[in-house]
Scaffold this active site. Structure first.
Site, PDB file in Angstrom:
ATOM      1  N   ASP A 103       8.473   0.484   5.759  1.00 29.73           N
ATOM      2  CA  ASP A 103       7.816   0.997   6.971  1.00 29.73           C
ATOM      3  C   ASP A 103       8.494   2.297   7.401  1.00 29.73           C
ATOM      4  O   ASP A 103       9.664   2.526   7.088  1.00 29.73           O
ATOM      5  CB  ASP A 103       7.935  -0.026   8.108  1.00 29.73           C
ATOM      6  CG  ASP A 103       7.238  -1.331   7.767  1.00 29.73           C
ATOM      7  OD1 ASP A 103       6.323  -1.310   6.927  1.00 29.73           O
ATOM      8  OD2 ASP A 103       7.633  -2.372   8.346  1.00 29.73           O
ATOM      9  N   GLN A 104       7.787   3.053   8.225  1.00 27.99           N
ATOM     10  CA  GLN A 104       8.367   4.353   8.624  1.00 27.99           C
ATOM     11  C   GLN A 104       9.698   4.177   9.361  1.00 27.99           C
ATOM     12  O   GLN A 104      10.595   4.980   9.214  1.00 27.99           O
ATOM     13  CB  GLN A 104       7.365   5.216   9.394  1.00 27.99           C
ATOM     14  CG  GLN A 104       6.953   4.856  10.797  1.00 27.99           C
ATOM     15  CD  GLN A 104       7.987   5.063  11.875  1.00 27.99           C
ATOM     16  OE1 GLN A 104       8.914   5.873  11.730  1.00 27.99           O
ATOM     17  NE2 GLN A 104       7.833   4.341  12.967  1.00 27.99           N
TER      18      GLN A 104
END
Ligand code: URA
Length: 240
Positions: A103-104
């Site tokens: 995920d970012q």
């Protein structure tokens, strides 16, 4: 292999572009400028110098990045810069892809490769390559929560319970979780299913290969054959 083909294979340009650069004297082979695109080059131990940088020849690219927070694992990111912007352009040009995604806001060990079979082995559910995460939770990590994660939680759209291979408390709100799968938002969903919430997530290791402590966030390095062995070595409970 002919020099222009070597350049092409390493992502340094098209057939024509490589030939132009070589003829212009922009390319050194093992430190010596070679302006003949058709020159036959020995691949073993080969080093190419272009634009003032020297690159070892790699038949396939295997790369490790310490992913920083705030980067998306996508060629077409929507809200944040792409992790690919942290790699030299020739690695993209030769087709290096993310091996799975983070995920970012997740940090830590992220792999890239242009070897499709390797990528498949690393992400295939059948191979169950272990991924080791350190998660900081919003609420204290209770014994009951650890038991639930070890016993298995029910995630939406999953037919069976999903259990951690290993799960240990590191401090009041931090746990280390080892997973066999790589499902979408898996750590956040599993911890969410226990009634807690992930505040920060870091991938420490894949298989038996741990993120090197001296690799700063945003940096990358090549993986060597012994690193690849550790990545693919079947998981045993030695990480916790
Ligand atoms: N699980 C998550 O929830 N997020 C990641 O980035 C990786 C695993």
């Amino acid at each position: 292999m002919k020099l222009y083909r070597v350049l092409q294979s390493q992502g340094f340009g098209s057939r024509k572009g490589s030939m132009v650069r070589i003829r212009a004297g922009e390319v050194a082979v093992n430190g010596v400028v070679c302006d003949d695109p058709e020159a036959e080059v020995d691949l073993s131990g080969l080093e190419l110098t272009l634009d003032g940088l020297t690159w070892p020849y790699r038949e396939k690219a295997y790369v490790l990045m310490h992913k920083p927070a705030g980067y998306e694992c996508s060629h077409h990111p929507s809200h944040h810069p792409s992790v690919f912007s942290l790699l030299p352009p020739h690695l993209l040009q030769r087709g290096a892809q993310c091996v799975g995604r983070l995920d970012q806001d997740t940090t830590g060990l992220l792999l890239f490769s242009d070897d499709g079979q390797f990528i498949h082995r690393m992400i295939s559910p059948k191979k169950s390559v272990a991924k080791v995460y350190r998660a900081v939770c919003a609420d204290p990590v209770s014994d009951a929560m650890l038991d639930v994660l070890r016993g298995g939680v029910q995630l939406n759209d999953e037919p069976a319970l999903i259990a951690a291979l290993a799960c240990d408390r590191l401090d009041t709100r931090t746990l280390r979780l080892t997973l066999a799968e790589g499902k979408y938002h898996q750590v956040k969903r599993m911890i969410g299913a226990t009634g807690n919430r992930v505040e920060a997530l870091h991938r420490e290791a894949i298989g038996h290969y741990a993120l090197p402590a001296d690799l700063p966030p945003g940096s990358w390095c090549w993986l060597e054959p012994e690193d690849l062995k550790q990545l693919e070595q079947p998981w045993r409970s030695v990480m916790s």
